[in-house]
Design a protein around this motif. Sequence first.
Motif, PDB file in Angstrom:
ATOM      1  N   MET A  47       0.823  -1.199   0.000  1.00  0.00           N
ATOM      2  CA  MET A  47       0.000   0.000   0.000  1.00  0.00           C
ATOM      3  C   MET A  47       0.865   1.259   0.000  1.00  0.00           C
ATOM      4  O   MET A  47       0.477   2.250  -0.565  1.00  0.00           O
ATOM      5  CB  MET A  47      -0.916   0.018   1.220  1.00  0.00           C
ATOM      6  N   PHE A  48       2.025   1.213   0.654  1.00  0.00           N
ATOM      7  CA  PHE A  48       2.869   2.406   0.736  1.00  0.00           C
ATOM      8  C   PHE A  48       3.574   2.696  -0.575  1.00  0.00           C
ATOM      9  O   PHE A  48       3.742   3.853  -0.953  1.00  0.00           O
ATOM     10  CB  PHE A  48       3.918   2.244   1.842  1.00  0.00           C
ATOM     11  N   PHE A  49       3.999   1.651  -1.279  1.00  0.00           N
ATOM     12  CA  PHE A  49       4.821   1.846  -2.473  1.00  0.00           C
ATOM     13  C   PHE A  49       3.990   2.009  -3.739  1.00  0.00           C
ATOM     14  O   PHE A  49       4.439   2.633  -4.687  1.00  0.00           O
ATOM     15  CB  PHE A  49       5.792   0.687  -2.638  1.00  0.00           C
ATOM     16  N   SER A  50       2.817   1.422  -3.777  1.00  0.00           N
ATOM     17  CA  SER A  50       1.971   1.559  -4.966  1.00  0.00           C
ATOM     18  C   SER A  50       0.510   1.668  -4.516  1.00  0.00           C
ATOM     19  O   SER A  50      -0.244   0.698  -4.583  1.00  0.00           O
ATOM     20  CB  SER A  50       2.170   0.384  -5.910  1.00  0.00           C
ATOM     21  N   PRO A  51       0.100   2.842  -4.076  1.00  0.00           N
ATOM     22  CA  PRO A  51      -1.260   2.999  -3.538  1.00  0.00           C
ATOM     23  C   PRO A  51      -2.363   2.826  -4.588  1.00  0.00           C
ATOM     24  O   PRO A  51      -3.508   2.535  -4.240  1.00  0.00           O
ATOM     25  CB  PRO A  51      -1.258   4.412  -2.965  1.00  0.00           C
ATOM     26  N   ASN A  52      -2.034   2.941  -5.864  1.00  0.00           N
ATOM     27  CA  ASN A  52      -3.053   2.792  -6.904  1.00  0.00           C
ATOM     28  C   ASN A  52      -3.267   1.343  -7.310  1.00  0.00           C
ATOM     29  O   ASN A  52      -4.216   1.032  -8.007  1.00  0.00           O
ATOM     30  CB  ASN A  52      -2.669   3.605  -8.136  1.00  0.00           C
ATOM     31  N   SER A  53      -2.379   0.476  -6.891  1.00  0.00           N
ATOM     32  CA  SER A  53      -2.463  -0.930  -7.262  1.00  0.00           C
ATOM     33  C   SER A  53      -2.648  -1.775  -6.001  1.00  0.00           C
ATOM     34  O   SER A  53      -1.834  -1.700  -5.083  1.00  0.00           O
ATOM     35  CB  SER A  53      -1.190  -1.350  -7.989  1.00  0.00           C
ATOM     36  N   LEU A  54      -3.663  -2.559  -5.972  1.00  0.00           N
ATOM     37  CA  LEU A  54      -3.930  -3.418  -4.821  1.00  0.00           C
ATOM     38  C   LEU A  54      -3.416  -4.825  -5.112  1.00  0.00           C
ATOM     39  O   LEU A  54      -4.155  -5.785  -5.250  1.00  0.00           O
ATOM     40  CB  LEU A  54      -5.430  -3.420  -4.507  1.00  0.00           C
ATOM     41  N   TRP A  55      -2.099  -4.939  -5.188  1.00  0.00           N
ATOM     42  CA  TRP A  55      -1.445  -6.191  -5.563  1.00  0.00           C
ATOM     43  C   TRP A  55      -1.616  -7.278  -4.520  1.00  0.00           C
ATOM     44  O   TRP A  55      -1.562  -8.456  -4.827  1.00  0.00           O
ATOM     45  CB  TRP A  55       0.036  -5.964  -5.820  1.00  0.00           C
ATOM     46  N   PHE A  56      -1.808  -6.928  -3.264  1.00  0.00           N
ATOM     47  CA  PHE A  56      -1.882  -7.936  -2.208  1.00  0.00           C
ATOM     48  C   PHE A  56      -3.123  -8.818  -2.344  1.00  0.00           C
ATOM     49  O   PHE A  56      -3.160  -9.910  -1.800  1.00  0.00           O
ATOM     50  CB  PHE A  56      -1.824  -7.293  -0.823  1.00  0.00           C
ATOM     51  N   TYR A  57      -4.133  -8.353  -3.080  1.00  0.00           N
ATOM     52  CA  TYR A  57      -5.289  -9.220  -3.332  1.00  0.00           C
ATOM     53  C   TYR A  57      -4.883 -10.442  -4.147  1.00  0.00           C
ATOM     54  O   TYR A  57      -5.377 -11.536  -3.923  1.00  0.00           O
ATOM     55  CB  TYR A  57      -6.400  -8.471  -4.065  1.00  0.00           C
ATOM     56  N   TRP A  58      -3.983 -10.265  -5.104  1.00  0.00           N
ATOM     57  CA  TRP A  58      -3.519 -11.394  -5.920  1.00  0.00           C
ATOM     58  C   TRP A  58      -2.739 -12.389  -5.077  1.00  0.00           C
ATOM     59  O   TRP A  58      -2.898 -13.597  -5.203  1.00  0.00           O
ATOM     60  CB  TRP A  58      -2.654 -10.900  -7.083  1.00  0.00           C
ATOM     61  N   VAL A  59      -1.889 -11.874  -4.210  1.00  0.00           N
ATOM     62  CA  VAL A  59      -1.111 -12.749  -3.337  1.00  0.00           C
ATOM     63  C   VAL A  59      -2.044 -13.546  -2.438  1.00  0.00           C
ATOM     64  O   VAL A  59      -1.906 -14.759  -2.278  1.00  0.00           O
ATOM     65  CB  VAL A  59      -0.107 -11.925  -2.503  1.00  0.00           C
ATOM     66  N   THR A  60      -3.015 -12.870  -1.851  1.00  0.00           N
ATOM     67  CA  THR A  60      -3.990 -13.536  -0.976  1.00  0.00           C
ATOM     68  C   THR A  60      -4.789 -14.580  -1.746  1.00  0.00           C
ATOM     69  O   THR A  60      -5.033 -15.685  -1.246  1.00  0.00           O
ATOM     70  CB  THR A  60      -4.944 -12.501  -0.363  1.00  0.00           C
ATOM     71  N   PHE A  61      -5.184 -14.267  -2.952  1.00  0.00           N
ATOM     72  CA  PHE A  61      -5.947 -15.184  -3.786  1.00  0.00           C
ATOM     73  C   PHE A  61      -5.158 -16.463  -4.071  1.00  0.00           C
ATOM     74  O   PHE A  61      -5.653 -17.573  -3.872  1.00  0.00           O
ATOM     75  CB  PHE A  61      -6.324 -14.483  -5.098  1.00  0.00           C
ATOM     76  N   PHE A  62      -3.893 -16.312  -4.499  1.00  0.00           N
ATOM     77  CA  PHE A  62      -3.096 -17.499  -4.833  1.00  0.00           C
ATOM     78  C   PHE A  62      -2.694 -18.291  -3.604  1.00  0.00           C
ATOM     79  O   PHE A  62      -2.617 -19.519  -3.641  1.00  0.00           O
ATOM     80  CB  PHE A  62      -1.884 -17.114  -5.686  1.00  0.00           C
ATOM     81  N   TRP A  63      -2.449 -17.622  -2.482  1.00  0.00           N
ATOM     82  CA  TRP A  63      -2.175 -18.351  -1.236  1.00  0.00           C
ATOM     83  C   TRP A  63      -3.418 -19.129  -0.814  1.00  0.00           C
ATOM     84  O   TRP A  63      -3.324 -20.248  -0.319  1.00  0.00           O
ATOM     85  CB  TRP A  63      -1.774 -17.390  -0.119  1.00  0.00           C
ATOM     86  N   GLY A  64      -4.588 -18.540  -1.005  1.00  0.00           N
ATOM     87  CA  GLY A  64      -5.823 -19.236  -0.684  1.00  0.00           C
ATOM     88  C   GLY A  64      -5.997 -20.497  -1.518  1.00  0.00           C
ATOM     89  O   GLY A  64      -6.379 -21.550  -1.005  1.00  0.00           O
ATOM     90  N   ILE A  65      -5.702 -20.398  -2.795  1.00  0.00           N
ATOM     91  CA  ILE A  65      -5.782 -21.568  -3.665  1.00  0.00           C
ATOM     92  C   ILE A  65      -4.804 -22.638  -3.192  1.00  0.00           C
ATOM     93  O   ILE A  65      -5.149 -23.826  -3.124  1.00  0.00           O
ATOM     94  CB  ILE A  65      -5.502 -21.178  -5.133  1.00  0.00           C
ATOM     95  N   ALA A  66      -3.585 -22.231  -2.851  1.00  0.00           N
ATOM     96  CA  ALA A  66      -2.578 -23.194  -2.390  1.00  0.00           C
ATOM     97  C   ALA A  66      -3.015 -23.879  -1.104  1.00  0.00           C
ATOM     98  O   ALA A  66      -2.854 -25.090  -0.955  1.00  0.00           O
ATOM     99  CB  ALA A  66      -1.237 -22.490  -2.195  1.00  0.00           C
ATOM    100  N   VAL A  67      -3.599 -23.129  -0.181  1.00  0.00           N
ATOM    101  CA  VAL A  67      -4.051 -23.713   1.082  1.00  0.00           C
ATOM    102  C   VAL A  67      -5.192 -24.696   0.847  1.00  0.00           C
ATOM    103  O   VAL A  67      -5.221 -25.780   1.438  1.00  0.00           O
ATOM    104  CB  VAL A  67      -4.459 -22.603   2.075  1.00  0.00           C
TER     105      VAL A  67
END
Length: 54
Positions: A1-21
């Motif tokens: 959020m601090f480095f790229s406030p216009n891009s919500l990249w952490f949703y992708w990370v959460t999504f793929f971690w969810g799939i892996a789990v």
Amino acid sequence: MFFSPNSLWFYWVTFFWGIAVVLHGISVYVEGRIFGRAWEERKIREIMEREERR
């Protein structure tokens, strides 16, 4: 959020971690399709026979 406030990249990370789990949970709790009980028993027998020959 601090480095790229216009891009919500952490949703992708959460999504793929969810799939892996979920996939890991299925592999742990669902009876093995590839490595089932019969495969396990056969491998145990093979190892025991190999140990007896020594």
